[in-house]
Scaffold this motif. Structure first.
Motif, mmCIF file in Angstrom:
data_model
loop_
_atom_site.group_PDB
_atom_site.id
_atom_site.type_symbol
_atom_site.label_atom_id
_atom_site.label_comp_id
_atom_site.label_asym_id
_atom_site.label_seq_id
_atom_site.Cartn_x
_atom_site.Cartn_y
_atom_site.Cartn_z
ATOM 1 N N GLY A 172 0.899 -1.109 0.076
ATOM 2 C CA GLY A 172 0.037 -0.032 0.020
ATOM 3 C C GLY A 172 0.973 1.320 0.097
ATOM 4 N N LYS A 173 2.019 1.164 0.080
ATOM 5 C CA LYS A 173 2.993 2.346 0.230
ATOM 6 C C LYS A 173 3.177 2.807 -1.193
ATOM 7 C CE LYS A 173 5.835 1.211 4.223
ATOM 8 N NZ LYS A 173 7.336 0.818 4.521
ATOM 9 N N ARG A 174 3.176 4.292 -1.456
ATOM 10 C CA ARG A 174 3.306 4.766 -2.848
ATOM 11 C C ARG A 174 4.348 4.239 -3.382
ATOM 12 N NH1 ARG A 174 3.796 10.989 -4.436
ATOM 13 N NH2 ARG A 174 3.259 10.701 -6.555
ATOM 14 N N TRP A 175 4.417 3.868 -4.939
ATOM 15 C CA TRP A 175 5.365 3.238 -5.679
ATOM 16 C C TRP A 175 5.649 1.815 -5.666
ATOM 17 C CZ3 TRP A 175 5.689 7.284 -8.776
ATOM 18 C CH2 TRP A 175 5.834 8.527 -8.312
ATOM 19 N N THR A 176 5.209 1.147 -4.400
ATOM 20 C CA THR A 176 5.579 -0.470 -4.145
ATOM 21 C C THR A 176 4.979 -1.095 -5.293
ATOM 22 O OG1 THR A 176 6.126 0.155 -1.915
ATOM 23 C CG2 THR A 176 5.989 -2.149 -2.680
ATOM 24 N N GLY A 177 3.568 -0.869 -5.627
ATOM 25 C CA GLY A 177 2.968 -1.719 -6.323
ATOM 26 C C GLY A 177 3.500 -1.556 -7.777
ATOM 27 N N LEU A 178 3.954 -0.251 -8.250
ATOM 28 C CA LEU A 178 4.273 -0.213 -9.456
ATOM 29 C C LEU A 178 5.516 -0.696 -9.749
ATOM 30 C CD1 LEU A 178 3.230 3.668 -9.676
ATOM 31 C CD2 LEU A 178 2.199 1.621 -10.833
ATOM 32 N N ILE A 179 6.246 -0.809 -8.681
ATOM 33 C CA ILE A 179 7.795 -1.389 -8.963
ATOM 34 C C ILE A 179 7.700 -3.086 -9.041
ATOM 35 C CG2 ILE A 179 9.918 -2.088 -7.677
ATOM 36 C CD1 ILE A 179 9.504 0.849 -6.225
ATOM 37 N N VAL A 180 6.614 -3.560 -8.293
ATOM 38 C CA VAL A 180 6.436 -5.031 -8.641
ATOM 39 C C VAL A 180 5.852 -5.148 -10.099
ATOM 40 C CG1 VAL A 180 5.085 -6.766 -7.696
ATOM 41 C CG2 VAL A 180 6.376 -5.533 -6.009
ATOM 42 N N ALA A 181 4.962 -4.387 -10.413
ATOM 43 C CA ALA A 181 4.346 -4.546 -11.543
ATOM 44 C C ALA A 181 5.142 -4.430 -12.804
ATOM 45 C CB ALA A 181 3.261 -3.530 -11.984
ATOM 46 N N VAL A 182 6.232 -3.460 -12.780
ATOM 47 C CA VAL A 182 7.270 -3.482 -13.760
ATOM 48 C C VAL A 182 8.304 -4.687 -13.681
ATOM 49 C CG1 VAL A 182 9.441 -2.021 -14.439
ATOM 50 C CG2 VAL A 182 7.371 -1.004 -13.666
ATOM 51 N N LEU A 183 8.551 -5.050 -12.512
ATOM 52 C CA LEU A 183 9.566 -6.155 -12.455
ATOM 53 C C LEU A 183 8.700 -7.461 -12.763
ATOM 54 C CD1 LEU A 183 11.434 -5.501 -8.988
ATOM 55 C CD2 LEU A 183 12.376 -5.366 -11.383
ATOM 56 N N MET A 184 7.474 -7.598 -12.738
ATOM 57 C CA MET A 184 6.864 -8.707 -13.029
ATOM 58 C C MET A 184 7.084 -9.259 -14.625
ATOM 59 S SD MET A 184 4.537 -10.679 -11.546
ATOM 60 C CE MET A 184 4.104 -9.761 -10.157
ATOM 61 N N GLU A 185 7.383 -8.504 -15.323
ATOM 62 C CA GLU A 185 7.810 -8.739 -16.772
ATOM 63 C C GLU A 185 9.224 -9.468 -16.908
ATOM 64 O OE1 GLU A 185 6.134 -8.510 -19.703
ATOM 65 O OE2 GLU A 185 4.305 -8.110 -18.123
ATOM 66 N N ARG A 186 10.291 -8.973 -16.400
ATOM 67 C CA ARG A 186 11.858 -9.466 -16.339
ATOM 68 C C ARG A 186 12.418 -8.734 -15.232
ATOM 69 N NH1 ARG A 186 14.297 -5.284 -18.903
ATOM 70 N NH2 ARG A 186 12.904 -4.016 -20.259
ATOM 71 N N PRO A 187 13.823 -9.233 -15.167
ATOM 72 C CA PRO A 187 14.694 -8.677 -14.197
ATOM 73 C C PRO A 187 15.019 -7.052 -15.009
ATOM 74 C CG PRO A 187 15.381 -10.513 -14.691
ATOM 75 C CD PRO A 187 14.239 -10.417 -15.491
ATOM 76 N N VAL A 188 15.106 -6.014 -14.158
ATOM 77 C CA VAL A 188 15.458 -4.654 -14.582
ATOM 78 C C VAL A 188 16.229 -3.967 -14.086
ATOM 79 C CG1 VAL A 188 14.189 -2.382 -15.165
ATOM 80 C CG2 VAL A 188 12.862 -4.642 -15.401
ATOM 81 N N HIS A 189 17.210 -3.288 -14.814
ATOM 82 C CA HIS A 189 18.420 -2.538 -13.971
ATOM 83 C C HIS A 189 17.678 -1.023 -13.422
ATOM 84 C CE1 HIS A 189 20.925 -4.839 -16.999
ATOM 85 N NE2 HIS A 189 21.755 -4.834 -15.865
ATOM 86 N N PHE A 190 18.399 -0.685 -12.399
ATOM 87 C CA PHE A 190 18.011 0.341 -11.534
ATOM 88 C C PHE A 190 17.655 1.519 -12.403
ATOM 89 C CE2 PHE A 190 18.424 4.234 -8.975
ATOM 90 C CZ PHE A 190 17.692 3.879 -7.739
#
Length: 128
Positions: A32-50
């Motif tokens: 529920g923290k701001r940004w956390t769900g978005l981070i997980v959603a982006v990482l759902m596809e593949r590993p991502v560089h910072f």
């Protein structure tokens, strides 16, 4: 069709309101923290560089991204991997527990498409 109107939670037929479930409370404390769900959603596809992860989430600062990734790592949802380089690059990927959030995120997306207006939401960034 008339929309249901719900009164504030109060004793109905002599029964107190059901307390919040501890498991769902843990979910929202973390996700529920701001940004956390978005981070997980982006990482759902593949590993991502910072740097790529930061570009995929417009508006997030480097500090906030770093803090949220550390929280997700401590919760066992994200792994940090250092590419030897040069140049030295850090990538993040979901653990098995993080990947297990996929069906829930897909359900939330479907719910949002049906029940939340688009204005002000989801501008820019990667599709998750």
């Amino acid at each position: 069709m008339k929309e249901a109107v719900h009164e504030p939670c109060k004793e109905a037929a002599g029964r107190p309101c059901k307390p919040v479930d501890a498991a769902i409370a843990r979910v929202f404390v973390l996700l529920g923290k701001r940004w956390t769900g978005l981070i997980v959603a982006v990482l759902m596809e593949r590993p991502v560089h910072f740097a790529d992860l930061r570009r995929a989430i417009p508006g997030i600062s480097e500090r906030m991204l770093s803090d949220r990734l550390a929280e997700l790592g401590a919760a066992g949802l994200v792994l940090r991997e250092v590419d030897d380089g040069p140049p030295l690059r850090v990538a993040y990927r979901l653990t098995e527990a993080g990947t297990a959030l996929g069906p829930a995120l897909r359900e939330l997306r479907a719910w949002a498409e049906q029940h939340l207006p688009e204005a002000g939401y989801g501008k820019g960034g990667c599709e998750a």
